[in-house]
Design a protein around this motif. Sequence first.
Motif, PDB file in Angstrom:
ATOM      1  N   CYS A 116      -0.190   3.958  -4.970  1.00  0.00           N
ATOM      2  CA  CYS A 116      -1.158   4.618  -4.276  1.00  0.00           C
ATOM      3  C   CYS A 116      -2.346   4.400  -6.065  1.00  0.00           C
ATOM      4  CB  CYS A 116      -1.646   6.038  -3.902  1.00  0.00           C
ATOM      5  SG  CYS A 116      -1.556   5.818  -2.380  1.00  0.00           S
TER       6      CYS A 116
ATOM      7  N   PRO B  98      -3.886   7.553   2.415  1.00  0.00           N
ATOM      8  CA  PRO B  98      -2.721   7.188   1.292  1.00  0.00           C
ATOM      9  C   PRO B  98      -2.528   8.725   0.547  1.00  0.00           C
ATOM     10  CG  PRO B  98      -4.791   5.962   1.761  1.00  0.00           C
ATOM     11  CD  PRO B  98      -5.023   7.367   2.421  1.00  0.00           C
ATOM     12  N   CYS B  99      -1.638   8.667  -0.129  1.00  0.00           N
ATOM     13  CA  CYS B  99      -0.718   9.938  -1.075  1.00  0.00           C
ATOM     14  C   CYS B  99      -1.164   9.949  -2.582  1.00  0.00           C
ATOM     15  CB  CYS B  99       0.284   9.643  -1.124  1.00  0.00           C
ATOM     16  SG  CYS B  99       1.675   8.629  -2.307  1.00  0.00           S
TER      17      CYS B  99
ATOM     18  N   ASP C 127       0.977  -1.270  -0.025  1.00  0.00           N
ATOM     19  CA  ASP C 127      -0.103   0.166  -0.257  1.00  0.00           C
ATOM     20  C   ASP C 127       0.919   1.737  -0.404  1.00  0.00           C
ATOM     21  OD1 ASP C 127       0.818  -0.355   3.099  1.00  0.00           O
ATOM     22  OD2 ASP C 127      -1.302  -0.735   3.368  1.00  0.00           O
ATOM     23  N   CYS C 128       0.492   2.393   0.163  1.00  0.00           N
ATOM     24  CA  CYS C 128       0.545   4.318  -0.111  1.00  0.00           C
ATOM     25  C   CYS C 128       2.484   3.574   0.506  1.00  0.00           C
ATOM     26  CB  CYS C 128      -0.019   4.872   0.876  1.00  0.00           C
ATOM     27  SG  CYS C 128       0.642   6.640   0.607  1.00  0.00           S
TER      28      CYS C 128
END
Length: 591
Positions: free
Chosen positions: A389, A382-383, A365-366
């Motif tokens: 992402c 999350p970015c 994940d991110c």
Amino acid sequence: MLADVFGYTAFRGEQERAIDAALAGRDSLVVMPTGGGKSLCFQIPALLRDGVGLIVSPLIALMHDQVRALQELNIEAACLNSSLSHAAQQEVIGRLRAGRLKLLYVAPERLVQAHTQALFRDIPWSIIAIDEAHCVSQWGHDFRPDYLALNELASLFPGVPRMALTATATPATRVDIVARLALNEPAVLISGFDRPNIRYLVQSKTDARRQLLRFLNNHRDEAGIAYCLSRNKTERIAAWLETQGFTALPYHAGMSAEDRAAHQHRFVTEESVIIVATIAFGMGIDKPDLRFVAHLDLPKSIESYYQETGRAGRDGEPADAWMVYGLQDVVRLRQMVDESPADEEYKRHERHKLDALLGWCEVTDCRRRPLLAYFGDEGSGPCGNCDNCLEPPATWDGTEAAQKLLSAVYRSGQRFGATHVVDVLVGDATEKVVRNGHDQLSVFGIGGELDARGWRSVIRQLIVQGYLIVDQHRYGALVLTEHSRALLRGEVSLRLREDKKDPLVRKKTPASKSIVSEQDRELWDALRACRLRLAAEHNVPPYVIFHDATLMQMMEVRPDSPGALLGISGVGQAKLERYGEQFLDVIRGAG
Ligand code: ADP
Ligand code: ZN
């Protein structure tokens, strides 16, 4: 002041509070990421307060760049260091005594000399700024003994506000800086560590050159750095990039000082040079318009990674941090740690740092969140600007594959490296397999569901997750660990990351010339040509004239008068007077 002199419309992050602290005569510790705008924090107080701002900076090249940039703004700035001739130094000292300087940059080793202290005693200082302040801390990675003497500044110049600035800021380092520099109840101003304009991209290594080329094709005509582990490799990759139509120059500690300086000079003064470098390159480069940093080999730790990638996009425009890594890197870096002559405790520390980085490479994940968490910045979502992402990676239940692999390692006696184990699994009866009778093992050929690349990915992830180790004393043999048993018995299950075959390639960056629309292209090229010509005339890097973002805005707004030009971010009074007419001419010419 901000708009007039520097041409900026608003302060960033903690700049204003840092400036206020200095104006109030207070000590401060300013922690901002690279490119956060630390220089402004001491430059503005130095301009506003009576007297001279004293800036302690460890890097001579950087000092020169900052002084040049200030002079472009009509600010009286100079530096004193060993690279100046005696006459030039006398001239600077003359101006300092005559009160004709607003900022003076010096190296720390200079400051501790008795004659410098005698000279400085009677100067009315407005502020003392200590740049790269983490160099005072033994915790940091750039400890410099000269910095320890800087604690004397408090008693030498009582009443002058001191500002320590750094981009490195684990909490231990912060405490250490305050103590060692004897800062007096400092205002502590910490900007977030996030570099939202940097996009993190990590790929598993299949064919590094082809992958690099695909990545760089989105960065034609742009400047950046490609990092490699060995000197030799920097030369080979640079030469190969040249054959692919890029301007690429190697840089490493084994080159002569002249060659290094020449390559660095071209990198800074030309607009689209790629430097292919070992980590010897980067410190002291403040070229703000690097559009990418590429890693062809893994760095040593998350700190190094963040520092190296942080050199991209200091101007705030989109930039890429791209990396490829594979099983070979994991094995090699582990080996480098194991074989280093350092003591056990240090090695344990290094291993730990490497493991954190390897684990980060495998996250699904991110990517930004764990990076920031590593530096104590918790709690963001999350970015939306990293590979995971943008294109969440698929994961799969790797329990059974892992069991097969661990069995193959075990049955073949934990004496063989990855290649051999994979041969056994896929049922490849190589001479070595036959000679060892491994074609007779029950595990021979049981791994037909994956190809060799797939199995190497499993091995890599098992190593990173602690289910396998690579025994350097036995030629890289794979060996089970204390955790392997639980996996073999089916007591734990394992999810693995699916390595993408054709991973994300970035869309064009807004700052790149290739997305400028056809109708704007001519003006954009003309503005850049004008900048390049002025840069050569004034003997400064192009970005000291104007940043890309400033040219971009000129292109969009098409100001037609000096007043309108002043409205563009990055255009202040001095630059308007110096270059305004020339750029207005270009814009008018474009009709
Ligand atoms: P640092 O020393 O923190 O790495 P710099 O002081 O070199 O960063 O600043 C990075 C870039 O950001 C510089 O090119 C600078 O001109 C620009 N900059 C700084 N402050 C501002 C601001 N308030 N608005 C716009 N640009 C800024
Ligand atoms: Zn993200």
